[in-house]
Design a protein around this motif. Structure first.
Motif, PDB file in Angstrom:
ATOM      1  N   ALA A 137       0.843  -1.204   0.000  1.00 50.38           N
ATOM      2  CA  ALA A 137       0.000   0.000   0.000  1.00 50.38           C
ATOM      3  C   ALA A 137       0.871   1.245   0.000  1.00 50.38           C
ATOM      4  CB  ALA A 137      -0.916   0.018   1.219  1.00 50.38           C
ATOM      5  N   GLU A 138       0.537   2.180  -0.879  1.00 52.27           N
ATOM      6  CA  GLU A 138       1.142   3.516  -0.859  1.00 52.27           C
ATOM      7  C   GLU A 138       0.178   4.384  -0.065  1.00 52.27           C
ATOM      8  OE1 GLU A 138       4.518   5.820  -2.430  1.00 52.27           O
ATOM      9  OE2 GLU A 138       4.046   3.815  -1.729  1.00 52.27           O
ATOM     10  N   SER A 139       0.230   4.237   1.255  1.00 48.46           N
ATOM     11  CA  SER A 139      -0.879   4.611   2.135  1.00 48.46           C
ATOM     12  C   SER A 139      -0.756   5.995   2.757  1.00 48.46           C
ATOM     13  CB  SER A 139      -0.994   3.563   3.249  1.00 48.46           C
ATOM     14  OG  SER A 139       0.267   3.326   3.861  1.00 48.46           O
ATOM     15  N   GLY A 144      -3.267  11.775   5.567  1.00 44.36           N
ATOM     16  CA  GLY A 144      -3.153  13.182   5.200  1.00 44.36           C
ATOM     17  C   GLY A 144      -1.739  13.595   4.892  1.00 44.36           C
ATOM     18  N   LEU A 145      -0.929  12.639   4.414  1.00 48.11           N
ATOM     19  CA  LEU A 145       0.485  12.894   4.136  1.00 48.11           C
ATOM     20  C   LEU A 145       0.800  12.621   2.676  1.00 48.11           C
ATOM     21  CD1 LEU A 145       2.075  11.224   7.294  1.00 48.11           C
ATOM     22  CD2 LEU A 145       1.861  13.681   6.835  1.00 48.11           C
ATOM     23  N   GLY A 171      -4.711   5.203  -1.591  1.00 44.82           N
ATOM     24  CA  GLY A 171      -4.088   4.648  -0.387  1.00 44.82           C
ATOM     25  C   GLY A 171      -4.506   3.224  -0.097  1.00 44.82           C
ATOM     26  N   GLU A 172      -5.247   2.628  -1.019  1.00 47.59           N
ATOM     27  CA  GLU A 172      -5.779   1.289  -0.770  1.00 47.59           C
ATOM     28  C   GLU A 172      -4.714   0.213  -0.992  1.00 47.59           C
ATOM     29  OE1 GLU A 172      -9.016   1.071  -3.485  1.00 47.59           O
ATOM     30  OE2 GLU A 172     -10.310   2.422  -2.312  1.00 47.59           O
ATOM     31  N   PRO A 173      -4.750  -0.858  -0.189  1.00 43.95           N
ATOM     32  CA  PRO A 173      -3.770  -1.929  -0.361  1.00 43.95           C
ATOM     33  C   PRO A 173      -4.099  -2.814  -1.555  1.00 43.95           C
ATOM     34  CG  PRO A 173      -5.290  -2.474   1.415  1.00 43.95           C
ATOM     35  CD  PRO A 173      -5.631  -1.070   0.973  1.00 43.95           C
ATOM     36  N   ILE A 174      -3.070  -3.437  -2.090  1.00 47.55           N
ATOM     37  CA  ILE A 174      -3.241  -4.457  -3.113  1.00 47.55           C
ATOM     38  C   ILE A 174      -2.590  -5.739  -2.617  1.00 47.55           C
ATOM     39  CG2 ILE A 174      -3.348  -2.804  -5.012  1.00 47.55           C
ATOM     40  CD1 ILE A 174      -0.475  -3.574  -5.744  1.00 47.55           C
TER      41      ILE A 174
END
Length: 261
Positions: A137-139, A144-145, A171-174
């Protein structure tokens, strides 16, 4: 506090393990960047090393930032924005600088969650394979970052602009299979087979001459951002060096011997 990185050797292979499972191998603690700098300097200086495998101890590869210390170490708790800027530059941003300049090929063996900076850390490696338990995840946006560690440069080069934007904006995981379909990883294996698979790949790399491996990696890295004519000039220089190594001489002699039989 135990060292963040555990360095082991199997012949020409360096096995590097992030060794703080109680923090899910978070990258924002003060000593982490220094640990990566020391490790990369050691591997660059040891010409017997031909490939490195990076993995995480415990259930996670890396959770990225340590949420318990985030505000106080790099965020609003520091009091002034300029202090946060320096905290990133002098802290976690040291990791992509040294890891992307590590001379030997790197394999990320992603054993579990790779979130935020942990996802970006995997992208800093040359090759990524993962277990079926891995999640990416690019979370940052969910907190808020923005990606503060170079993820906006790394992720599009790993999976393309559109998919990188999808991961970054939602921001969702894969899961592992989607990561494979998108090219984030080159292989997915059962959890119990991850390290054997990573080491088998590392051995296939390590049979090749060390100088050629190091120079090939440098050319590939330079090719990501330089002009063709500049890369051709660098390629000619490195090929000239390769022609004069003992490893090339031995390999050429063996190849000619095989042809003469």
């Amino acid at each position: 506090m135990e060292d963040f990185l555990k360095l082991e050797r199997e012949g020409a292979i360096a096995l590097v393990t992030m060794n703080r499972p109680h923090t899910r191998n978070a990258l924002s603690d003060e000593d982490v960047a220094e640990a990566f700098e020391r490790c990369c300097a050691t591997l660059n200086a040891d010409l017997s090393v031909r490939v490195a495998v990076l993995t995480g101890a415990g259930a996670a590869f890396s959770s990225g930032g340590n949420l318990k210390t985030l505000a106080g170490s790099v965020g609003a708790g520091l009091g002034e924005p300029v202090l946060s800027r320096h905290a990133y530059r002098d802290g976690i941003q040291r990791i992509p600088r040294v890891l992307c300049n590590l001379e030997v090929p790197t394999i990320a063996a992603v054993n579990g969650a790779a979130y935020g900076a942990g996802n970006d850390l995997a992208c800093m490696c040359d090759i990524r394979i993962c277990s079926e338990d891995a999640v990416f995840a690019e979370s940052f946006v969910r907190l808020g970052l923005t990606p503060g560690d170079g993820g906006a440069w790394l992720l599009p080069r790993a999976i393309g602009l559109s998919r990188a934007c999808e991961m970054s904006f939602t921001g969702e995981p894969i899961d592992a299979q989607q990561a494979y379909a998108w090219g984030l990883v080159s292989r997915v294996v059962p959890a119990g087979e991850l390290m054997p698979a990573a080491l088998e790949l590392a051995r296939r790399i390590a049979v090749n001459p060390g100088p050629a491996l190091r120079m090939t990696k440098r050319l590939i890295r330079e090719g990501m951002h330089t002009r063709l004519d500049s890369l051709l000039e660098m390629s000619a220089a490195m090929q000239a060096l390769a022609h004069h190594t003992a490893e090339h001489g031995a390999a050429l002699e063996a190849a000619l011997h095989r042809l003469s039989r």
